[in-house]
Design an enzyme around this catalytic site. Sequence first.
Site, mmCIF file in Angstrom:
data_model
loop_
_atom_site.group_PDB
_atom_site.id
_atom_site.type_symbol
_atom_site.label_atom_id
_atom_site.label_comp_id
_atom_site.label_asym_id
_atom_site.label_seq_id
_atom_site.Cartn_x
_atom_site.Cartn_y
_atom_site.Cartn_z
ATOM 1 N N ASN A 1 -1.004 -33.608 15.557
ATOM 2 C CA ASN A 1 -0.426 -34.297 16.714
ATOM 3 C C ASN A 1 -1.211 -33.919 17.965
ATOM 4 O O ASN A 1 -2.111 -33.080 17.908
ATOM 5 C CB ASN A 1 1.036 -33.875 16.907
ATOM 6 C CG ASN A 1 1.988 -34.554 15.929
ATOM 7 O OD1 ASN A 1 1.770 -35.706 15.553
ATOM 8 N ND2 ASN A 1 3.022 -33.861 15.533
ATOM 9 N N HIS B 1 5.612 -42.635 12.933
ATOM 10 C CA HIS B 1 4.199 -42.942 13.241
ATOM 11 C C HIS B 1 3.831 -44.369 12.826
ATOM 12 O O HIS B 1 2.724 -44.619 12.331
ATOM 13 C CB HIS B 1 3.256 -41.935 12.573
ATOM 14 C CG HIS B 1 3.412 -40.533 13.074
ATOM 15 N ND1 HIS B 1 2.744 -40.058 14.173
ATOM 16 C CD2 HIS B 1 4.189 -39.507 12.635
ATOM 17 C CE1 HIS B 1 3.093 -38.789 14.383
ATOM 18 N NE2 HIS B 1 3.975 -38.448 13.472
#
Length: 475
Positions: free
Chosen positions: A125, A52
């Site tokens: 997510n 990420h």
Amino acid sequence: MKQLTSTAGNPIGDNQNSLTAGENGPVLMQDYYLIEKLAHQNRERIPERAVHAKGSAAHGKLTITHDITQYTKADIFSEVGKETPLFLRFSTVAGEKGAADAERDVRGFAIKFYTQEGNWDLVGNNTPVFFIGDPYKFPDFIHTQKRDPKTNMRSNSAMWDFWSKHPESLHQTTILFSDRGLPTSYRHINGYGSHTYSFINHNNERFWIKFHFKTQQGIKTMTNEEAGAVIAKDRESAQRDLYEAIENGNYPKWDMKIQIMTQEQAQNHADNPFDVTKVWSHKDFPLIDVGVLELNKNPNNYFNEVEQASFSPSNTVPGIGLSPDKMLQARAFSYPDAHRYRVGTHYEMLPINRPLNEVANYHADGAMNFGDIHKENGVNYEPNSFGGPKENHIYDEPAIELHGDATRYDRTLNNDYFKQPRDLFHLMSKEQKQQLFCNIAASMEGVQQSIIDEQMKLYEQVSPEYAKGVKEALG
Ligand code: NDP
């Protein structure tokens, strides 16, 4: 005019010319401000996130529209109309900090809610499930998503080798290679807490819960070809879209919803309700409205706010707790550990991470400690006789009943990893299925036949139509 100073506040007389011995001479070491500038430049970067790394974020608020106090005593849900400030960071998973936004990948959807009872981080997510169901798999899986140690390139071969050996990944890869795996922008994705969490109500009853955020902007996706054209012109397409929408007052919104499972339902559930590779069917566990999440302010400083923002599923508040989900348990350790390494021991003292309420504990010292935790009574141990902060058992969570021997259980035994991808596959239109086949075939470029054959066996078990479609797309 504001006076330029050194970091010690010393006024600077000249910020254009080095201090030299003679007009054309060498620079003197006593030009301390020059040395300070160069030293700071060398230290401008902190390690990027191992996953990420590329992200975009904004400030906003959650407004409660429906009463769910029968399920949770969390202050954030205490009354309809209540507003809680938040910071939401979107991201891609595999690419580095300079990667293009318009890549096929899962999108991170990490929210920090600044509640009256501390920060609640929901680190989710844009997919309701994950690739793997056991944290032992996490480092290996991420290695397959990052660069090959020899070629320094991303490796389709490593990805499919791993996935073909893990049927549990079928659900997430079916989402990843569907149209939803390549969103047009962050405004056009749903968010999911993915894991199962706890709600605890005023009677100290526990419920199992899943969080959903449905985009009010609608789902919008791109084909691989469309994304290629975007990337050719703009590597920051999602950052630009989010930033400009908010600057123009076009505030993106999501409907927050939950699914609730009682403890009794959990005991009788066909699947392990804490398996992050599975969803709970909407038919059995309908979505319940909670509120509206709005993003309405861009960060002023990308580094201070977005880069240093540190989210962790371990940040829970009274009324919200974890669950036995193995992946969640590991993330509750591994995320704060990453921040201590990446940002520093006292990362939660930084403005973006600091809770609204007072922090009071006996953690001591450490690098860059600018807290004054012990200011009132100067005592750094507990229990003490000097009025230092104390625990309060009203915050104790109800016990979780556990069964079984402590050993290593093979979670894959008698576990059907094919039904839910099959349900999803059957939801897809003809066009969506065709996109799925082509996206998978494109991603299998360069992968050796034996690995493809293994993956094909998995698709056969989901649906012969799925396997046939991929085979045809592979040509
Ligand atoms: P439902 O028909 O009630 O819901 C289907 C869900 O699938 C909707 O939430 C829809 O999202 C979502 N969806 C549609 N296309 C895709 C895609 N390509 N990738 C990801 N999600 C998609 O069905 P069930 O609850 O019975 O679940 C059936 C299947 O739907 C599951 O096996 C799972 O794969 C998928 N799904 C289920 C979710 C759940 O929490 N139950 C959540 C997301 C997906 P939207 O409404 O936003 O269009």
